[in-house]
Design an enzyme around this catalytic site. Structure first.
Site, PDB file in Angstrom:
ATOM      1  N   ASP A 176      37.413  28.637  29.889  1.00 64.87           N
ATOM      2  CA  ASP A 176      37.558  29.933  30.556  1.00 64.87           C
ATOM      3  C   ASP A 176      36.519  30.829  29.895  1.00 64.87           C
ATOM      4  OD1 ASP A 176      39.151  32.794  30.871  1.00 64.87           O
ATOM      5  OD2 ASP A 176      39.662  31.420  32.486  1.00 64.87           O
ATOM      6  N   LYS A 191      47.961  29.211  41.900  1.00 62.14           N
ATOM      7  CA  LYS A 191      46.624  28.685  42.156  1.00 62.14           C
ATOM      8  C   LYS A 191      46.648  27.160  42.162  1.00 62.14           C
ATOM      9  CE  LYS A 191      43.350  30.583  39.803  1.00 62.14           C
ATOM     10  NZ  LYS A 191      42.419  30.943  38.704  1.00 62.14           N
ATOM     11  N   ASN A 211      29.342  30.940  34.373  1.00 60.14           N
ATOM     12  CA  ASN A 211      29.336  29.814  35.305  1.00 60.14           C
ATOM     13  C   ASN A 211      29.732  30.197  36.722  1.00 60.14           C
ATOM     14  OD1 ASN A 211      28.421  27.751  33.723  1.00 60.14           O
ATOM     15  ND2 ASN A 211      30.379  26.694  33.536  1.00 60.14           N
ATOM     16  N   LYS A 263      48.172  28.431  30.373  1.00 57.09           N
ATOM     17  CA  LYS A 263      46.954  29.118  29.939  1.00 57.09           C
ATOM     18  C   LYS A 263      47.008  29.277  28.429  1.00 57.09           C
ATOM     19  CE  LYS A 263      43.225  30.889  31.913  1.00 57.09           C
ATOM     20  NZ  LYS A 263      42.479  30.287  33.028  1.00 57.09           N
TER      21      LYS A 263
END
Length: 448
Positions: free
Chosen positions: A169, A117, A243, A129
């Site tokens: 996240d 990504k 979001n 992450k």
């Protein structure tokens, strides 16, 4: 599905053996390796150099305990994680997820996806992450603060503006980022762009909150246009109400669509007249309430327990923006039977492999997550740039850069798929385009 390439088959077997009990990570690796078969056939140097074997192994995994004190004075202990997966093209970049489902395999899957990504954005950021099995739901602000401070007291040793830049996240929004950044600043005595998704008063970027949802719609609009379709007049179903979902709803509506359904982890609402986004924003962003409360304001709408049923609602476009593997084969079949023309993934890997196969077989346009939801991390990288310059762009400037990045991602993924004989397969195209940039950098470094 078996590989035609023996090396890839053996590599996949090794990944499974080395990472037992981590199905999400296995799924993510398999999808990428399947896409890369024609690339490996054309470029055996990626095998002989060891690049592929290195790519599926994280550079570093950090696992730590997070003790904190709840409001009753009791000590609670959670687990914290940071997987620094690949830094070939830049510092590690990827969000922090606070949710009870978090374990090492989930973080590895997300970190692996983040490599490609981030590469697709064209910006110099690697893949990482992190997160914890801490659940912020139902916790007081003071409890969340104490947890975040404890979490950062360990994490700060492993991150930095030119090393690893986390963001938010699931479960990590503006409140959590503020507490995390405050603790980092307190410990290090540094005011630096070590986290993104910050508040505007302390180095955040305009358009960051909107970025993933807006970027998803920019990508899907390009995909639709190439097929002679558009958002205008389309019925849209969006899972989730965080979001990503909220701002996908906002942008899709601005493109002329009618969003008829949204959800949270308890259930979904259906409003045939079109979702009133102001009500959703108030419930979710201000009052932190469940989506069922929507029908108290709009009694003409319907609320249904169980979020999976949202995909039985007839729509032209589905935008899954909740969590991984939320669309299974059954949900995909329902969408196809009801005439869905396009699916755009706003969450990370929200469709199972069986669902993706069903969409592709039925001719449904499919925008995979690692390409379609890259707007968030792209704008995070733009926040990093602004922090480095000690400068802030306007909302319009950031939004235009986001638009251009998402159009570029679509074009690159589409071109890569066509070059390797899979025209229209954006899953393969995104994997290939993301892989090539990272792999070529790894080749240049030698064995490191």
């Amino acid at each position: 599905m078996a590989f035609n390439n023996q090396y890839l088959e053996e590599l996949m077997e090794k990944v499974i053996a080395r990472n037992p009990g981590e199905p999400e990570f296995h799924q993510a690796v398999r999808e990428v390796l399947e896409s890369l078969e024609p690339v490996i056939d054309a470029h055996p140097e990626y095998v002989t150099s060891g690049v592929l074997a290195e790519l599926v192994e994280p550079e570093r995994i950090i696992k730590f305990r997070v003790p904190w004190v709840d409001d009753s004075g009791k000590v609670q202990v959670n687990r914290g994680f940071r997987v620094q997966f690949n830094s070939a093209i830049g510092p590690y970049k990827g969000g922090l997820r606070f949710h009870p489902s978090v374990y090492e395999g989930i973080i590895k899957f997300l970190g692996f996806e983040q490599i490609f990504k981030n590469s697709l954005t064209g910006l110099p950021i690697g893949g990482g992450k992190g997160g914890s099995d801490f659940d912020p739901k139902g916790k007081s602000d003071a409890e969340v603060m104490r947890f975040c401070q404890s979490f950062m007291t360990e994490l700060y040793r492993h991150i930095g503006a030119d090393v690893d830049v986390p963001a938010g996240d699931i479960g990590v929004g503006g409140r959590e980022i503020g507490y995390l950044f405050g603790q980092y600043k307190r410990i290090t005595k540094e005011y630096t762009g070590v986290l993104t998704g910050k508040g505007l008063s302390y180095g955040g970027s305009l358009a960051r909150r909107e970025a993933t949802g807006y970027g998803l719609c920019y990508f899907v609009r390009e995909m639709l246009a190439d097929a002679g379709l558009s958002f205008d007049g389309a019925r849209v179903v969006i899972s989730g109400s965080g979001n990503v979902a909220i701002y996908a709803c906002e942008k899709a509506t601005s493109f002329g669509a009618r969003v008829v359904a949204m959800s949270d982890s308890n259930g979904y609402i259906y409003d045939k007249n079109g979702i009133d986004l102001d009500t959703i924003k108030r419930l979710k962003e201000v009052e932190r309430k469940r989506i069922r409360e929507y029908v108290t304001v709009h009694p003409e709408a319907e609320y249904h327990e169980g979020c999976a049923g949202i995909y039985t609602i007839p729509c032209d476009i589905a935008l899954p923006c909740a969590t991984q593997n939320e669309i299974n084969a059954e949900a995909a079949a329902a969408l196809i039977a009801n005439g869905c023309r396009a699916v755009g993934e706003g969450a990370n890997m929200p469709s199972t492999p069986e669902a993706v196969h069903a969409f592709q077989k039925a001719g449904v346009l499919f925008a995979p997550a690692k390409a379609a939801n890259a707007g968030g991390v792209a704008t995070s990288a733009l926040e990093m740039s602004q922090n480095s310059m000690r400068y802030a762009w306007t909302f319009e400037e950031v939004d235009q850069k986001l638009h251009d990045i998402m159009v570029g991602i679509y074009r690159n993924a589409s071109a890569a798929a066509e070059k390797y004989g899979m025209k229209g397969n954006l899953v393969a195209g995104a994997n290939i385009a993301g892989f090539l940039k990272v792999a070529d950098a790894m080749l240049a470094y030698g064995v490191v």
